[in-house]
Design a protein around this motif. Sequence first.
Motif, short mmCIF file in Angstrom:
data_model
loop_
_atom_site.label_atom_id
_atom_site.label_comp_id
_atom_site.label_asym_id
_atom_site.label_seq_id
_atom_site.Cartn_x
_atom_site.Cartn_y
_atom_site.Cartn_z
N UNK A 334 0.85 -1.18 0.00
CA UNK A 334 0.00 0.00 0.00
C UNK A 334 0.88 1.23 0.00
N UNK A 335 0.27 2.41 -0.12
CA UNK A 335 0.99 3.67 -0.04
C UNK A 335 0.66 4.34 1.29
N UNK A 336 1.51 5.28 1.70
CA UNK A 336 1.28 6.01 2.94
C UNK A 336 0.85 7.43 2.60
N UNK A 337 -0.45 7.72 2.67
CA UNK A 337 -0.93 9.05 2.27
C UNK A 337 -0.87 10.07 3.41
N UNK A 338 -0.71 11.32 3.03
CA UNK A 338 -0.87 12.44 3.94
C UNK A 338 -2.17 13.14 3.61
N UNK A 339 -3.00 13.37 4.61
CA UNK A 339 -4.30 13.99 4.42
C UNK A 339 -4.23 15.44 4.88
N UNK A 340 -4.70 16.36 4.06
CA UNK A 340 -4.62 17.79 4.37
C UNK A 340 -5.55 18.15 5.52
N UNK A 341 -5.11 19.09 6.35
CA UNK A 341 -5.93 19.64 7.43
C UNK A 341 -6.55 20.96 6.97
N UNK A 342 -7.78 21.21 7.39
CA UNK A 342 -8.48 22.43 6.98
C UNK A 342 -8.20 23.56 7.96
N UNK A 343 -7.83 24.72 7.43
CA UNK A 343 -7.60 25.90 8.27
C UNK A 343 -8.92 26.30 8.94
N UNK A 344 -8.84 26.70 10.21
CA UNK A 344 -10.04 27.06 10.97
C UNK A 344 -9.94 28.52 11.41
N UNK A 345 -10.81 29.36 10.87
CA UNK A 345 -10.89 30.74 11.34
C UNK A 345 -11.54 30.75 12.71
N UNK A 346 -10.98 31.51 13.63
CA UNK A 346 -11.52 31.54 14.98
C UNK A 346 -11.58 32.94 15.55
N UNK A 347 -11.82 32.99 16.86
CA UNK A 347 -11.99 34.26 17.56
C UNK A 347 -10.77 34.67 18.37
N UNK A 348 -9.66 33.93 18.23
CA UNK A 348 -8.52 34.16 19.12
C UNK A 348 -7.35 34.85 18.46
N UNK A 349 -7.50 35.27 17.21
CA UNK A 349 -6.42 36.00 16.55
C UNK A 349 -6.96 37.33 16.03
N UNK A 350 -6.09 38.32 16.07
CA UNK A 350 -6.42 39.65 15.57
C UNK A 350 -5.15 40.36 15.18
N UNK A 351 -5.27 41.61 14.74
CA UNK A 351 -4.08 42.37 14.37
C UNK A 351 -3.09 42.45 15.53
N UNK A 352 -1.81 42.48 15.18
CA UNK A 352 -0.78 42.57 16.22
C UNK A 352 -0.94 43.89 16.96
N UNK A 353 -0.88 43.87 18.31
CA UNK A 353 -0.99 45.13 19.06
C UNK A 353 0.23 46.01 18.86
N UNK A 354 0.05 47.30 19.00
CA UNK A 354 1.17 48.23 18.88
C UNK A 354 2.14 48.01 20.03
N UNK A 355 3.41 47.99 19.72
CA UNK A 355 4.42 47.76 20.76
C UNK A 355 4.78 49.07 21.44
#
Length: 355
Positions: A334-355
């Motif tokens: 048999x072959x050894x396949x890699x299955x793609x993972x789906x990107x998940x948009x969520x509520x925990x990321x936003x623009x980088x804060x000003x330093x």
Amino acid sequence: MVEKRPAKVRRGRPRQAEVARLAGVSQTTVSLVLGGNRQGIALHPDTRARVLEAARELGYVPDPAARRLAAARNNLLGVFSFTATFPTAVEHSYYPFLVGVEQEAAAHGYDLVLFTGSSPGGAQAGAPGALERVRLADGCLFLGRHIPTGELRRLVEHGYPAVHIGRRDELDGLAWVGADYVDASAEVVRHLAGLGHRRAVLVREDDDAPASTDRERGFREALAATGLDGPDPVMRAADPAAEITPAWLRRRRAEGVTAFVAEETDTGAAWRALLAAVEGAALDVPTDVSLVLLGSPPADLAGRPRPTGFDVPRAELGAAAVRALTALLTEGETESPLVACAFRHGDTTGPAPAQ
């Protein structure tokens, strides 16, 4: 989407995989048609005709040794989980794998036999001979973050058909199906870069499980490609709850880190520790810091804000593992396949804060 590793070039008799490619069907369908479809699976007449025509064109002749083995089968597939109890609870992270396994096995006319590392009458999985009871089944799927390499090697060396759910390159001869954690983790980093983040840290458990290694590899490669690379980008924590503290988080944030990434594991320890540290530091997500989870959150944290990250295609991996195992049983390879993972948009990321 399933990405298959290049198959080894072989000489001699045509294989069922070649018949499948020429006919435009799966290798399992070829096996059903050429084996007389003893399972009684519904097949369209046109499909059967394409398979037979492709077999004639290639000059395919069934391997007599494989046929003798097939005649001795009882249509049972084993599923061995390296856990204390079999993960049948819906909230367990392994449960969706089993859903995919069960559905695919039923579609191909197989029944399942379930085993665990502490099944009655069996020793712990790592003890000599502990895996021998899986021979009750024609072949077996193995599932677990940590495996008894020696026992599995003995099974494979003796020719027993075995497939591991999850990449396992370290054991020669063991077939596997795995999630493409490298590309999925890299996509998450690119998402952070697009939001303006310039420093990110990955929190992972302190072991060398392939799933963790793949996530770190994708994370590091994308850091370098996007310019997010900086000092100490990976935190390996033997005890995440004790090491990922509010003080640690404040210190890393003072260094310019604005995004924290955690890997998913069976326990969810890294993600739990990161959430607790953010809460203890009285920081707001995603205004003050962005959080990313490389996988799905533990079931008991489902009520928390939906984390940005990716979803592991567990049911698809379970089904792909069954297809790989049936190919081993019918074709011997048999072959050894890699299955793609789906990107998940969520509520925990936003623009980088000003330093």
